[in-house]
Design a protein around this motif. Structure first.
Motif, PDB file in Angstrom:
ATOM      1  N   SER A  42      -1.118   4.766  -1.623  1.00 32.22           N
ATOM      2  CA  SER A  42      -2.547   4.784  -1.332  1.00 32.22           C
ATOM      3  C   SER A  42      -2.794   4.877   0.171  1.00 32.22           C
ATOM      4  O   SER A  42      -2.591   3.897   0.908  1.00 32.22           O
ATOM      5  N   LYS A  51       6.600   6.634  -1.464  1.00 29.75           N
ATOM      6  CA  LYS A  51       6.325   5.384  -2.184  1.00 29.75           C
ATOM      7  C   LYS A  51       7.516   4.431  -2.186  1.00 29.75           C
ATOM      8  O   LYS A  51       7.640   3.566  -3.054  1.00 29.75           O
ATOM      9  N   ALA A  87       0.830  -1.204   0.000  1.00 30.98           N
ATOM     10  CA  ALA A  87       0.000   0.000   0.000  1.00 30.98           C
ATOM     11  C   ALA A  87       0.863   1.252   0.000  1.00 30.98           C
ATOM     12  O   ALA A  87       0.549   2.247  -0.665  1.00 30.98           O
ATOM     13  N   GLU A 141      -5.740   5.199   1.588  1.00 33.28           N
ATOM     14  CA  GLU A 141      -6.900   4.360   1.887  1.00 33.28           C
ATOM     15  C   GLU A 141      -6.512   2.896   2.052  1.00 33.28           C
ATOM     16  O   GLU A 141      -6.937   2.226   3.005  1.00 33.28           O
ATOM     17  N   GLU A 142      -5.697   2.372   1.137  1.00 34.66           N
ATOM     18  CA  GLU A 142      -5.323   0.958   1.205  1.00 34.66           C
ATOM     19  C   GLU A 142      -4.402   0.675   2.383  1.00 34.66           C
ATOM     20  O   GLU A 142      -4.458  -0.404   2.978  1.00 34.66           O
TER      21      GLU A 142
END
Length: 390
Positions: free
Chosen positions: A301, A340, A296, A303-304
């Motif tokens: 993300s 990331k 994730a 949310e993830e």
């Protein structure tokens, strides 16, 4: 005393503006993780030596008590050991991702998280083209594979997840094996261009796996057995070859769980049940690794990542209800949403089941950094310290 270490890969993060300056751990509903922190003792942990690049390979090896400066050779080598591929003394094993290159840039380091079956078909076609070169390709899980180079000399490489959105030319391999690796990368681009697998993926709106990306190559590692170092029988539960490779090198049992995918849809509860059952047997220590939180983070993300933390917390709840021993909770490194990729910042850990508690009330980076009574710990010293407390 028996011990269970729950590892949420990349679970730690940095404050995120869209969360009001909070981290995913601060926002997620995770009553069971909070209970471990509230009823146990906590601290911060440095998992990556300054001499090493921040990654799950180095960090997980270190948490298990193995000094990466002494025992680490490469990620590719660990994954090759896990997969049981032939590994000669003159061979070098490279981790080999399927990637998506678009307009000369790294669009996707995981080729849309290609399925393992699709990957096997692509590798079969590529191996046929490379049959006269001596190089061997071994498909793994999803985008994670191994390229075995006979008589390899070594090369400086870059992890593809570190260069998403960037032009790839400055990051191509350099060094003794570079020309050979470049050749295979170019051939893979040609083989994959009109492959039926990629045609189907494109038609379905998915990223094609249009090139291989070899990185982190090294020789077979030699590590002392976990049982010799700590006098305890250990087991590892995961879905990725990297962790199984570390386990095999350390002489630990490998426990594979049906439904464990190494991605967001993994079977969290299945892993928790397997951990409890393994500890009912002759194992003294289980290392339960969950990859979803890291994936994730790589996706960027919020949310993830929150969802993955909350699903892991449900599995932690099962463990607390069914296991009466020492439970440890931690990430291996942060994988910040904004970046990331991995960073080397210290991570929060919590230990429940030993004597004493501190003033920590919730399992978050800030709370534990401010109130954890263990202070700052080197990960390579963690298990020795915890085992000595019993």
């Amino acid at each position: 005393m028996k011990y269970l270490l729950i590892l949420g890969d990349g679970m730690a993060d940095e404050p995120i503006p869209e969360l009001g300056g909070k981290t995913p751990l601060e926002v997620a509903k995770k009553p069971n993780m909070d209970r471990i922190a509230r009823e146990g003792r906590c601290g911060m942990m440095r998992t990556v030596p300054d001499s090493q690049e921040p990654g799950s390979d180095v960090a997980n090896m270190s948490i298990l008590g193995y000094d990466p400066d002494k025992y680490y050779t490469s990620r590719g080598a660990l994954e090759a050991v896990s997969m049981g591929v032939p590994f000669g003394p003159a061979d070098l094993a490279y981790r080999c991702n399927f990637v998506t290159i678009e307009n000369g840039k790294m669009k996707d380091f995981a080729a849309g998280h290609i399925s393992s079956e699709e990957g096997r078909q692509l590798f079969a076609s590529l191996q046929e083209r490379l049959k006269d070169f001596g190089v061997k390709l071994y498909p793994g899980v999803s985008y994670r594979n191994v390229l075995m180079l006979p008589n390899g000399k070594g090369s400086v490489t870059k992890a593809p997840h570190d260069i998403v959105g960037e032009l790839i030319d400055p990051y191509l391999p350099t060094g003794d094996d570079a020309a050979e690796l470049h050749r295979y990368m170019v051939i893979s681009y040609d083989v994959f261009a009109n492959h039926p697998v990629n045609k189907a993926r494109i038609a379905a709106g998915k990223n094609p796996a249009n090139m291989i990306w070899p990185w982190s190559g090294g020789a077979k590692p030699a590590m002392p057995a976990f049982s010799e170092m700590f006098g305890k029988k250990g087991a590892v539960i995961s879905a990725v070859d990297l962790l199984f490779g570390i386990a095999r090198c350390a002489g630990m049992d490998v426990v594979k769980v049906p439904g464990a995918t190494g991605y967001l849809d993994t079977d969290y509860l299945g892993k928790a049940k397997a951990a409890v059952e393994t500890l009912k047997g002759d194992a003294d220590f289980v290392y339960m690794h969950v990859e979803a939180t890291d994936e994730a983070g790589h996706l960027g993300s919020v949310e993830e990542k929150i969802k993955a933390i909350e699903r892991l917390d449900e599995a932690v709840g099962y463990i607390l209800d069914h296991f009466d021993g020492c439970v440890m909770l931690m990430p291996d490194h942060p994988t910040p949403i904004a970046k990331k990729t991995h960073t080397r910042d210290p991570v929060p850990f919590a230990v429940l089941g030993l004597e004493g508690k501190d003033a920590v009330s919730v399992y978050t980076e800030k709370e534990i950094a401010e109130k954890g009574s263990y202070g700052m710990v080197r990960s390579v010293d963690l298990l020795k310290m915890i085992f000595a407390e019993n």
